[in-house]
Design an enzyme around this catalytic site. Structure first.
Site, PDB file in Angstrom:
ATOM      1  N   GLY A  18       0.812  -1.394   0.078  1.00  0.00           N
ATOM      2  CA  GLY A  18       0.038   0.209   0.001  1.00  0.00           C
ATOM      3  C   GLY A  18       1.021   1.250  -0.098  1.00  0.00           C
ATOM      4  CB  SER A  20       0.405   4.004  -4.875  1.00  0.00           C
ATOM      5  OG  SER A  20      -1.031   3.968  -4.057  1.00  0.00           O
ATOM      6  CG  ASN A  96       1.137   1.616   4.789  1.00  0.00           C
ATOM      7  OD1 ASN A  96       1.115   2.228   5.811  1.00  0.00           O
ATOM      8  ND2 ASN A  96       0.867   1.855   3.560  1.00  0.00           N
ATOM      9  CB  SER A 154      -4.741   2.168  13.831  1.00  0.00           C
ATOM     10  OG  SER A 154      -5.747   3.639  13.994  1.00  0.00           O
ATOM     11  CE1 TYR A 168      -7.996   1.166   9.370  1.00  0.00           C
ATOM     12  CE2 TYR A 168      -8.596   2.690  11.425  1.00  0.00           C
ATOM     13  CZ  TYR A 168      -7.744   2.176  10.417  1.00  0.00           C
ATOM     14  OH  TYR A 168      -6.579   2.708  10.225  1.00  0.00           O
ATOM     15  CB  ALA A 170     -12.315  -4.642  15.812  1.00  0.00           C
ATOM     16  CB  ALA A 171      -9.199  -4.959  11.277  1.00  0.00           C
ATOM     17  CE  LYS A 172      -4.887  -0.249  10.261  1.00  0.00           C
ATOM     18  NZ  LYS A 172      -3.827  -0.759   9.528  1.00  0.00           N
TER      19      LYS A 172
HETATM   20  P1  NAD Z   1      -3.831   6.229   2.149  1.00  0.00           P
HETATM   21  O1  NAD Z   1      -5.376   6.031   1.734  1.00  0.00           O
HETATM   22  O2  NAD Z   1      -3.117   7.611   1.775  1.00  0.00           O
HETATM   23  O3  NAD Z   1      -3.063   5.075   1.510  1.00  0.00           O
HETATM   24  C1  NAD Z   1      -3.421   3.813   1.646  1.00  0.00           C
HETATM   25  C2  NAD Z   1      -2.446   2.889   0.589  1.00  0.00           C
HETATM   26  O4  NAD Z   1      -2.888   1.589   0.564  1.00  0.00           O
HETATM   27  C3  NAD Z   1      -2.363   3.211  -0.843  1.00  0.00           C
HETATM   28  O5  NAD Z   1      -1.363   3.437  -1.380  1.00  0.00           O
HETATM   29  C4  NAD Z   1      -3.502   2.348  -1.679  1.00  0.00           C
HETATM   30  O6  NAD Z   1      -3.399   2.437  -3.026  1.00  0.00           O
HETATM   31  C5  NAD Z   1      -3.034   1.416  -0.736  1.00  0.00           C
HETATM   32  N1  NAD Z   1      -4.443   0.199  -0.818  1.00  0.00           N
HETATM   33  C6  NAD Z   1      -5.650   0.316  -0.417  1.00  0.00           C
HETATM   34  N2  NAD Z   1      -6.215  -0.902  -0.754  1.00  0.00           N
HETATM   35  C7  NAD Z   1      -5.358  -1.811  -0.897  1.00  0.00           C
HETATM   36  C8  NAD Z   1      -5.379  -3.109  -1.448  1.00  0.00           C
HETATM   37  N3  NAD Z   1      -6.559  -3.826  -1.487  1.00  0.00           N
HETATM   38  N4  NAD Z   1      -4.172  -3.634  -1.856  1.00  0.00           N
HETATM   39  C9  NAD Z   1      -3.092  -3.012  -1.813  1.00  0.00           C
HETATM   40  N5  NAD Z   1      -2.910  -1.746  -1.634  1.00  0.00           N
HETATM   41  C10 NAD Z   1      -4.067  -1.152  -1.164  1.00  0.00           C
HETATM   42  O7  NAD Z   1      -3.778   5.861   3.529  1.00  0.00           O
HETATM   43  P2  NAD Z   1      -2.823   6.163   4.822  1.00  0.00           P
HETATM   44  O8  NAD Z   1      -3.219   7.046   5.685  1.00  0.00           O
HETATM   45  O9  NAD Z   1      -1.384   6.348   4.079  1.00  0.00           O
HETATM   46  O10 NAD Z   1      -2.606   4.833   5.409  1.00  0.00           O
HETATM   47  C11 NAD Z   1      -1.506   3.925   5.552  1.00  0.00           C
HETATM   48  C12 NAD Z   1      -1.823   3.161   6.634  1.00  0.00           C
HETATM   49  O11 NAD Z   1      -1.778   3.704   7.914  1.00  0.00           O
HETATM   50  C13 NAD Z   1      -3.187   2.270   6.789  1.00  0.00           C
HETATM   51  O12 NAD Z   1      -2.954   0.586   7.096  1.00  0.00           O
HETATM   52  C14 NAD Z   1      -4.071   2.938   7.630  1.00  0.00           C
HETATM   53  O13 NAD Z   1      -5.039   2.124   8.418  1.00  0.00           O
HETATM   54  C15 NAD Z   1      -2.831   3.225   8.667  1.00  0.00           C
HETATM   55  N6  NAD Z   1      -3.122   4.335   9.563  1.00  0.00           N
HETATM   56  C16 NAD Z   1      -3.542   5.880   9.030  1.00  0.00           C
HETATM   57  C17 NAD Z   1      -3.933   6.841   9.796  1.00  0.00           C
HETATM   58  C18 NAD Z   1      -4.053   8.112   9.408  1.00  0.00           C
HETATM   59  O14 NAD Z   1      -4.485   9.007  10.048  1.00  0.00           O
HETATM   60  N7  NAD Z   1      -3.911   8.478   8.042  1.00  0.00           N
HETATM   61  C19 NAD Z   1      -3.928   6.742  11.220  1.00  0.00           C
HETATM   62  C20 NAD Z   1      -3.615   5.215  11.673  1.00  0.00           C
HETATM   63  C21 NAD Z   1      -3.580   4.190  10.745  1.00  0.00           C
END
Ligand code: NAD
Length: 262
Positions: A18, A20, A96, A154, A168, A170-172
């Protein structure tokens, strides 16, 4: 990008799911700046992929993109196979990929939503890690340095999650927990398992929030603002580096501006 220097990360083979955009891409840029070889992943290549890869390669490392929808077990295994075919092994796996999928209160949760949230946040980590295990084991054996699995947890895994984010959260929490089991079983293979647990980070994840909601959330964070994706990256470097964290496993590092203090 940063002044931090982790010499043992040069030429390490790092697969980041994840990645990109958001936290994953910021982590990829940080590893590439250390001269690591980085595998990017998302369901589809981002429009600006050529520029991203060029940028990642400028500090001497290699970089490649692998399309895979990690909600699917076979795609998780194929991602690992493709990465290994390109780079010859895996030293660091960063799980991620994840996200809310949507917001639904309990009365609206149906089987399809349950599956979608858990496939993206749980199945993806389980199956990618399972496929990577033999390669991580081989890496540690060959290098004499521990291999590293870092999953992105998270704040929601501690608190239960915001409105409509119960599955979500619960999964984390499941991720936070399953790592402890993996520590018990795979430390003998010299693989370390740690969690980076972000608070509220300014990415597409929060695209649904208007300025008023963002301000209200910021007011509840001791540091007074959302985190930046780049501010998560040093935690990944730290857990990936055997020199920095070779005696650290089974831990959760909360990177949240003080929003939650366990
Ligand atoms: P984002 O939406 O900017 O990035 C998510 C990434 O995952 C993207 O590159 C997307 O293309 C990829 N992705 C989504 N579904 C996918 C799939 N089925 N297969 C492969 N890739 C997939 O989000 P982010 O904030 O950068 O989140 C990254 C991680 O951090 C996640 O696990 C999210 O749960 C966690 N997180 C984010 C926050 C926040 O506040 N942003 C807080 C806690 C945890």
């Amino acid at each position: 990008m940063s002044a931090a220097h982790f010499p043992d990360l040069a030429h390490k083979r790092v697969l980041i799911t994840g990645s990109s955009m958001g936290i994953g891409l910021a982590a990829a840029r940080a590893f590439a700046a250390q001269g690591a070889h980085v595998g990017l992943n998302a369901r589809r290549a981002p429009a600006e992929l050529a520029e991203i890869l060029q940028d990642l390669r400028k500090d001497g490392g290699e970089a490649e993109f692998f399309a895979a929808d990690l909600a699917d077990s076979a795609a998780c295994a194929k991602l690992v196979d493709d990465f290994v075919a390109r780079f010859g092994g895996i030293d660091v796996l960063i799980n991620n990929a994840g996200g809310l999928v949507g917001r639904k209160p309990l009365p609206e949760i149906d089987d399809a939503f349950f599956d979608a949230v858990n496939d993206l946040n749980m199945r993806s980590v389980l199956m990618t890690t399972r496929a990577a295990l033999p390669h991580l084991r081989a890496s540690a054996k060959a290098s004499g340095q521990s291999a590293s699995v870092i999953s992105v947890g998270s704040i929601a895994g501690h608190t239960g999650g915001g409105p409509g984010a119960s599955l979500y959260g619960a999964a984390k929490a499941w991720l936070h927990n399953i790592h402890k089991n993996w520590v018990d079983y795979h430390t003998q293979d010299d693989i370390r398992f740690n969690i980076v647990s972000p608070g509220t980070v300014d990415t597409a994840f929060h695209a649904d929030k208007n300025d008023e909601v963002r301000q209200r959330i910021s007011n509840g964070i001791p540091l007074g603002r959302f985190g930046k994706a780049e501010e998560m990256a040093p935690a990944f470097l730290f857990f990936a580096s055997h020199a920095m964290s070779g005696y650290i496993t089974g831990q959760i590092l909360d990177v949240n501006g003080g929003q939650y203090m366990p």
